[in-house]
Design a protein around this motif. Structure first.
Motif, mmCIF file in Angstrom:
data_model
loop_
_atom_site.group_PDB
_atom_site.id
_atom_site.type_symbol
_atom_site.label_atom_id
_atom_site.label_comp_id
_atom_site.label_asym_id
_atom_site.label_seq_id
_atom_site.Cartn_x
_atom_site.Cartn_y
_atom_site.Cartn_z
ATOM 1 N N GLY A 194 -0.703 -3.976 8.005
ATOM 2 C CA GLY A 194 -0.755 -5.358 7.371
ATOM 3 C C GLY A 194 0.121 -5.880 6.556
ATOM 4 O O GLY A 194 1.358 -5.161 6.455
ATOM 5 N N MET A 195 0.021 -7.048 6.430
ATOM 6 C CA MET A 195 1.114 -7.701 5.267
ATOM 7 C C MET A 195 0.515 -8.360 4.235
ATOM 8 O O MET A 195 1.597 -8.907 3.688
ATOM 9 C CB MET A 195 1.465 -9.007 6.555
ATOM 10 C CG MET A 195 2.438 -8.466 7.655
ATOM 11 S SD MET A 195 3.879 -7.545 7.227
ATOM 12 C CE MET A 195 4.473 -7.042 8.611
ATOM 13 N N ASN A 196 -0.415 -7.692 3.657
ATOM 14 C CA ASN A 196 -0.775 -8.281 2.363
ATOM 15 C C ASN A 196 -0.191 -7.423 1.283
ATOM 16 O O ASN A 196 -1.136 -6.592 0.842
ATOM 17 C CB ASN A 196 -2.564 -8.431 2.333
ATOM 18 C CG ASN A 196 -2.928 -9.642 3.170
ATOM 19 O OD1 ASN A 196 -2.392 -10.699 3.430
ATOM 20 N ND2 ASN A 196 -4.165 -9.316 3.604
ATOM 21 N N VAL A 197 1.082 -7.271 1.125
ATOM 22 C CA VAL A 197 1.565 -6.701 0.125
ATOM 23 C C VAL A 197 2.330 -7.487 -0.923
ATOM 24 O O VAL A 197 2.756 -8.454 -0.580
ATOM 25 C CB VAL A 197 2.681 -5.884 0.888
ATOM 26 C CG1 VAL A 197 1.955 -4.578 1.809
ATOM 27 C CG2 VAL A 197 3.602 -6.327 1.879
ATOM 28 N N THR A 198 2.832 -6.788 -1.933
ATOM 29 C CA THR A 198 3.575 -7.421 -3.014
ATOM 30 C C THR A 198 4.757 -7.459 -2.652
ATOM 31 O O THR A 198 5.440 -6.777 -1.616
ATOM 32 C CB THR A 198 3.364 -6.389 -4.395
ATOM 33 O OG1 THR A 198 3.927 -5.382 -4.376
ATOM 34 C CG2 THR A 198 1.627 -6.484 -4.716
ATOM 35 N N ASP A 199 5.734 -8.287 -3.426
ATOM 36 C CA ASP A 199 7.106 -8.039 -3.381
ATOM 37 C C ASP A 199 7.826 -6.525 -3.184
ATOM 38 O O ASP A 199 8.717 -6.307 -2.530
ATOM 39 C CB ASP A 199 7.993 -8.704 -4.426
ATOM 40 C CG ASP A 199 7.893 -10.331 -4.226
ATOM 41 O OD1 ASP A 199 7.288 -10.790 -3.183
ATOM 42 O OD2 ASP A 199 7.993 -11.113 -5.280
#
Length: 264
Positions: A194-199
């Motif tokens: 997925g792409m819901n990650v922090t910096d």
């Protein structure tokens, strides 16, 4: 004792145990003349040419190194994302519900059976929930592992958490050791990408992607191509991971919902 000795019987026994000359010629590799003998068991060897024994020795050494490599990797990363569903996963237990899923199964089976280090290929398994993406990925991984290759199956979110855990003073491994393990594994499965990650998570994903370029990877995701490439950073990351990758989109109904009944 001499009266009990039977020369004919002894001769027959000797003939049974002696290897039989089945061919002779010149080795294409080393150019040496050889005679090839075969035992009753089916085992054969070439007298005068050691090429076959050398190849067998190399294969044994390779298998030993691969087993040691897997042990080292397992010290740092175990199959932490394995659950009851994937633990029992195999190609035999994956039952396609339509032609699309049947085709996906065939592709994954072919990928597993032809897996080797000389031809680096990857798979992207896309589709909605409950279609068996993780099941197929784990089935591939198990067959590849049985060939003595090093393998790793892990959820993307959990992988980022493992990187964060290296900052703890009680951590059993360092960040660099974790990066090394991920970079050297023969087959890496990124489950539920997925792409819901922090910096921080995105920066680690770039490092991971860089270490996995030109290697065997399998990615499973519920997201569409559009959702995976919303931003420029996501496009760059996805582009790196998609090197030599075959995309498979699974279709059908969520198998987990089959037993659900709405009583309201």
């Amino acid at each position: 004792m001499n009266g009990l000795f039977n020369p004919k019987l002894a001769n027959k026994l000797e003939q049974k145990t002696q290897p039989k000359l089945i061919s002779e010629g010149k080795c294409d590799k080393c150019g040496r003349d050889y005679e090839e003998y075969q035992f009753k068991s089916g085992y054969s060897y070439r007298l005068g040419c050691d090429c076959k024994m050398i190849e067998q020795g190399k294969e044994m050494t390779k298998n030993f190194k691969q087993r040691q490599n897997q042990k080292e990797i397992n010290k740092i990363l175990s199959f932490s994302s394995e659950n009851e569903e994937t633990k029992n996963a195999s190609f035999e237990t994956y039952i396609p519900e339509n032609e699309n899923q049947a085709k996906a199964k065939v592709i994954c089976e072919r990928y597993a059976s032809s897996f080797n280090q000389d031809n680096k290929q990857s798979l992207l398994l896309q589709g909605s929930f409950g279609l068996g993406k993780s099941h197929l990925a784990m089935s591939v991984l198990k067959e590849v592992k049985d060939k003595n290759y090093s393998v790793l199956f892990i959820n993307l979110t959990e992988l980022i958490s493992k990187f964060r855990s290296t900052f703890d003073k009680d951590s059993q491994f360092t960040e660099s050791e974790l990066e090394k393990a991920i970079g050297q594994v023969d087959l890496m499965v990124f489950d539920d990408f997925g792409m819901n990650v922090t910096d921080y998570g995105m920066s680690k994903l770039f490092q991971i992607a860089e270490s996995r370029v030109g290697k065997h990877n399998i990615i499973t995701t519920n997201l569409s191509l559009k959702e995976l490439t919303k931003t420029k950073d996501q496009q760059r990351l996805f582009s790196r991971l998609m090197s030599n990758t075959t995309g498979i989109t699974l279709e059908g109904d969520d198998h987990r919902m089959k037993g659900f009944r709405n009583l309201t």
